[in-house]
Design a protein around this motif. Structure first.
Motif, PDB file in Angstrom:
ATOM      1  N   GLU A  92       1.195  -7.001   9.133  1.00 27.45           N
ATOM      2  CA  GLU A  92       0.127  -6.478   8.287  1.00 27.45           C
ATOM      3  C   GLU A  92       0.184  -7.170   6.935  1.00 27.45           C
ATOM      4  O   GLU A  92       1.258  -7.410   6.399  1.00 27.45           O
ATOM      5  CB  GLU A  92       0.280  -4.967   8.074  1.00 27.45           C
ATOM      6  CG  GLU A  92       0.107  -4.157   9.319  1.00 27.45           C
ATOM      7  CD  GLU A  92       0.153  -2.655   9.051  1.00 27.45           C
ATOM      8  OE1 GLU A  92       0.065  -2.251   7.872  1.00 27.45           O
ATOM      9  OE2 GLU A  92       0.277  -1.906  10.019  1.00 27.45           O
ATOM     10  N   ARG A  98      -0.223  -7.018   2.993  1.00 25.47           N
ATOM     11  CA  ARG A  98      -0.114  -5.998   1.944  1.00 25.47           C
ATOM     12  C   ARG A  98       0.110  -6.675   0.604  1.00 25.47           C
ATOM     13  O   ARG A  98       0.559  -7.807   0.560  1.00 25.47           O
ATOM     14  CB  ARG A  98       1.058  -5.053   2.207  1.00 25.47           C
ATOM     15  CG  ARG A  98       0.896  -4.255   3.484  1.00 25.47           C
ATOM     16  CD  ARG A  98       1.980  -3.257   3.661  1.00 25.47           C
ATOM     17  NE  ARG A  98       1.731  -2.465   4.873  1.00 25.47           N
ATOM     18  CZ  ARG A  98       2.256  -1.293   5.084  1.00 25.47           C
ATOM     19  NH1 ARG A  98       3.064  -0.759   4.212  1.00 25.47           N
ATOM     20  NH2 ARG A  98       1.984  -0.637   6.192  1.00 25.47           N
ATOM     21  N   TYR A 140       2.405  -6.649  -2.681  1.00 24.79           N
ATOM     22  CA  TYR A 140       3.801  -6.267  -2.881  1.00 24.79           C
ATOM     23  C   TYR A 140       4.030  -5.928  -4.335  1.00 24.79           C
ATOM     24  O   TYR A 140       3.568  -6.652  -5.207  1.00 24.79           O
ATOM     25  CB  TYR A 140       4.687  -7.443  -2.486  1.00 24.79           C
ATOM     26  CG  TYR A 140       6.153  -7.112  -2.503  1.00 24.79           C
ATOM     27  CD1 TYR A 140       6.769  -6.601  -1.382  1.00 24.79           C
ATOM     28  CD2 TYR A 140       6.915  -7.310  -3.645  1.00 24.79           C
ATOM     29  CE1 TYR A 140       8.115  -6.288  -1.382  1.00 24.79           C
ATOM     30  CE2 TYR A 140       8.255  -7.000  -3.655  1.00 24.79           C
ATOM     31  CZ  TYR A 140       8.846  -6.497  -2.528  1.00 24.79           C
ATOM     32  OH  TYR A 140      10.173  -6.178  -2.541  1.00 24.79           O
ATOM     33  N   LYS A 179       1.615  -1.117  -2.644  1.00 21.56           N
ATOM     34  CA  LYS A 179       0.220  -0.838  -2.325  1.00 21.56           C
ATOM     35  C   LYS A 179      -0.166  -1.507  -1.020  1.00 21.56           C
ATOM     36  O   LYS A 179       0.183  -2.640  -0.760  1.00 21.56           O
ATOM     37  CB  LYS A 179      -0.723  -1.348  -3.427  1.00 21.56           C
ATOM     38  CG  LYS A 179      -0.535  -0.676  -4.765  1.00 21.56           C
ATOM     39  CD  LYS A 179      -1.040   0.739  -4.736  1.00 21.56           C
ATOM     40  CE  LYS A 179      -0.885   1.375  -6.109  1.00 21.56           C
ATOM     41  NZ  LYS A 179      -1.266   2.769  -6.095  1.00 21.56           N
ATOM     42  N   LEU A 180      -0.917  -0.785  -0.220  1.00 20.63           N
ATOM     43  CA  LEU A 180      -1.499  -1.317   1.008  1.00 20.63           C
ATOM     44  C   LEU A 180      -2.988  -1.434   0.732  1.00 20.63           C
ATOM     45  O   LEU A 180      -3.635  -0.456   0.417  1.00 20.63           O
ATOM     46  CB  LEU A 180      -1.262  -0.361   2.178  1.00 20.63           C
ATOM     47  CG  LEU A 180      -2.098  -0.568   3.433  1.00 20.63           C
ATOM     48  CD1 LEU A 180      -1.783  -1.921   4.052  1.00 20.63           C
ATOM     49  CD2 LEU A 180      -1.846   0.531   4.426  1.00 20.63           C
ATOM     50  N   GLN A 231      -6.524  -1.496   1.788  1.00 18.93           N
ATOM     51  CA  GLN A 231      -7.252  -1.105   2.992  1.00 18.93           C
ATOM     52  C   GLN A 231      -8.644  -0.657   2.580  1.00 18.93           C
ATOM     53  O   GLN A 231      -8.803   0.296   1.836  1.00 18.93           O
ATOM     54  CB  GLN A 231      -6.515   0.021   3.708  1.00 18.93           C
ATOM     55  CG  GLN A 231      -7.184   0.463   4.984  1.00 18.93           C
ATOM     56  CD  GLN A 231      -6.363   1.501   5.713  1.00 18.93           C
ATOM     57  OE1 GLN A 231      -5.219   1.766   5.369  1.00 18.93           O
ATOM     58  NE2 GLN A 231      -6.945   2.095   6.711  1.00 18.93           N
ATOM     59  N   ASN A 238      -6.810   1.408  -2.570  1.00 18.74           N
ATOM     60  CA  ASN A 238      -5.397   1.081  -2.375  1.00 18.74           C
ATOM     61  C   ASN A 238      -4.669   2.345  -1.968  1.00 18.74           C
ATOM     62  O   ASN A 238      -4.840   3.391  -2.572  1.00 18.74           O
ATOM     63  CB  ASN A 238      -4.779   0.545  -3.669  1.00 18.74           C
ATOM     64  CG  ASN A 238      -5.282  -0.842  -3.988  1.00 18.74           C
ATOM     65  OD1 ASN A 238      -5.565  -1.617  -3.097  1.00 18.74           O
ATOM     66  ND2 ASN A 238      -5.407  -1.147  -5.253  1.00 18.74           N
ATOM     67  N   MET A 244       2.260   2.718  -0.418  1.00 15.69           N
ATOM     68  CA  MET A 244       3.128   2.363   0.706  1.00 15.69           C
ATOM     69  C   MET A 244       4.425   3.155   0.553  1.00 15.69           C
ATOM     70  O   MET A 244       5.113   3.009  -0.445  1.00 15.69           O
ATOM     71  CB  MET A 244       3.388   0.848   0.653  1.00 15.69           C
ATOM     72  CG  MET A 244       4.183   0.310   1.792  1.00 15.69           C
ATOM     73  SD  MET A 244       4.231  -1.495   1.787  1.00 15.69           S
ATOM     74  CE  MET A 244       4.775  -1.879   0.145  1.00 15.69           C
TER      75      MET A 244
END
Length: 85
Positions: free
Chosen positions: A51, A53, A55, A58-59, A61, A65, A68
């Motif tokens: 996936e 992401r 760094y 935070k993801l 999507q 955000n 994570m």
């Protein structure tokens, strides 16, 4: 020898569109040799699946955000992007 640390991954979703990365783009990645910096876009192995992401923490999507909860192994750090028009 530095070229052996590079690889490419085709983006298969629009989860990073807020970062300007679109479905069908090719992400140029480099295997991490040391520190990954806050804000880097990385490829992480999450539950057996790769996936993208940002760094750390935070993801990206859709339009928001999502935090994570844990840090997963970093497979690569994005260093470039190829887009066909």
């Amino acid at each position: 020898q530095e070229l052996r640390k590079l690889f490419a991954v085709r983006v298969k979703e629009d989860s990073l569109r807020n970062a300007g990365i679109l479905n069908g783009d090719i992400a140029i990645m480099k295997r991490p040799a040391g520190t990954v910096h806050a804000g880097d876009i990385v490829l992480m192995r999450v539950n057996g699946k790769n996936e993208f992401r940002t760094y750390p923490g935070k993801l990206m999507q859709g339009d928001e955000n999502i935090s994570m909860p844990q840090v997963f192994p970093v497979e690569g750090v994005m260093i470039g992007l190829q887009r066909s028009l």
